[in-house]
Design an enzyme around this catalytic site. Structure first.
Site, PDB file in Angstrom:
ATOM      1  CE1 TYR A 143      40.137  44.491  40.920  1.00  0.00           C
ATOM      2  CE2 TYR A 143      39.893  42.125  40.590  1.00  0.00           C
ATOM      3  CZ  TYR A 143      39.333  43.374  40.763  1.00  0.00           C
ATOM      4  OH  TYR A 143      37.965  43.507  40.779  1.00  0.00           O
ATOM      5  CE  LYS A 151      37.873  44.847  44.010  1.00  0.00           C
ATOM      6  NZ  LYS A 151      36.947  45.853  44.547  1.00  0.00           N
TER       7      LYS A 151
END
Length: 189
Positions: free
Chosen positions: A57, A61
């Site tokens: 994750y 990002k």
């Protein structure tokens, strides 16, 4: 990576001509403060080896932030009217947080929830930086916005944020762009 960055890369490329004909067009990429906690692994961009959910994750990002900044550089070089702007919600309540804690022990989940309740903003406050990036007058391409409060993880206002050094590096942007073109089959700018 596919959901948080590559899909956005492809969609932006496919809509770029239409966006260029719109009045005051902007592309807003949603980053996370966690983008500063990792490095991109170009040998395993899709996290096929040694997958860890939080790391994947955070890397996605970081890639989203790199993409937004590289898009800005390319739009300016092409003298495009489109602005590429970034925002992050800080730590805001969402349905992602309980899922992120699922594989933790009971005590660890309880402690994390207690800490998160103290640090997280309501989701409406977390949306403010994105809304600001999308609608505020005077916003320039390449700007990055986040919450104005405590350690930029929460707050009732919006403040300029700073991307991590890796996210802002033009060489990283160029390399990620090339990888994204190959992975999506979409080329532009």
């Amino acid at each position: 990576m596919g959901t948080n960055m590559l899909g956005h890369f492809a969609l932006t490329g496919l809509l770029l001509d239409s966006l260029g004909r719109a009045g005051a067009p902007r592309v807003i990429n949603i980053s996370s403060i966690t983008h500063k906690n990792v490095h991109l692994d170009f040998d395993d961009l899709m996290s096929r080896h040694a997958y860890q959910a939080n790391r994947a994750y955070n890397r996605s990002k970081l890639a989203t932030t790199v993409f937004g900044l590289e898009l800005d550089r390319r739009l300016r070089a092409a003298d495009s009217p489109i602005l590429s702007v970034l925002a992050h919600p800080g730590m805001s309540r969402s349905n992602l947080n309980p899922r992120a804690l699922q594989d933790r022990g009971r005590f660890e989940r309880l402690m994390a929830r207690t800490i998160l309740l103290a640090l997280q903003s309501p989701s409406a406050q977390g949306a403010l930086p994105q809304l600001y990036a999308a609608t505020a007058p005077g916003v320039r391409g390449g700007q990055f916005f986040g919450p104005s409060g405590f350690k930029k993880i929460r707050g009732r206002g919006v403040k300029a944020a700073h991307p991590g050094a890796e996210a802002a590096a033009p060489k990283t942007g160029q390399r990620l762009w090339t990888e994204a073109e190959q992975l999506t089959g979409v080329t532009y700018l």
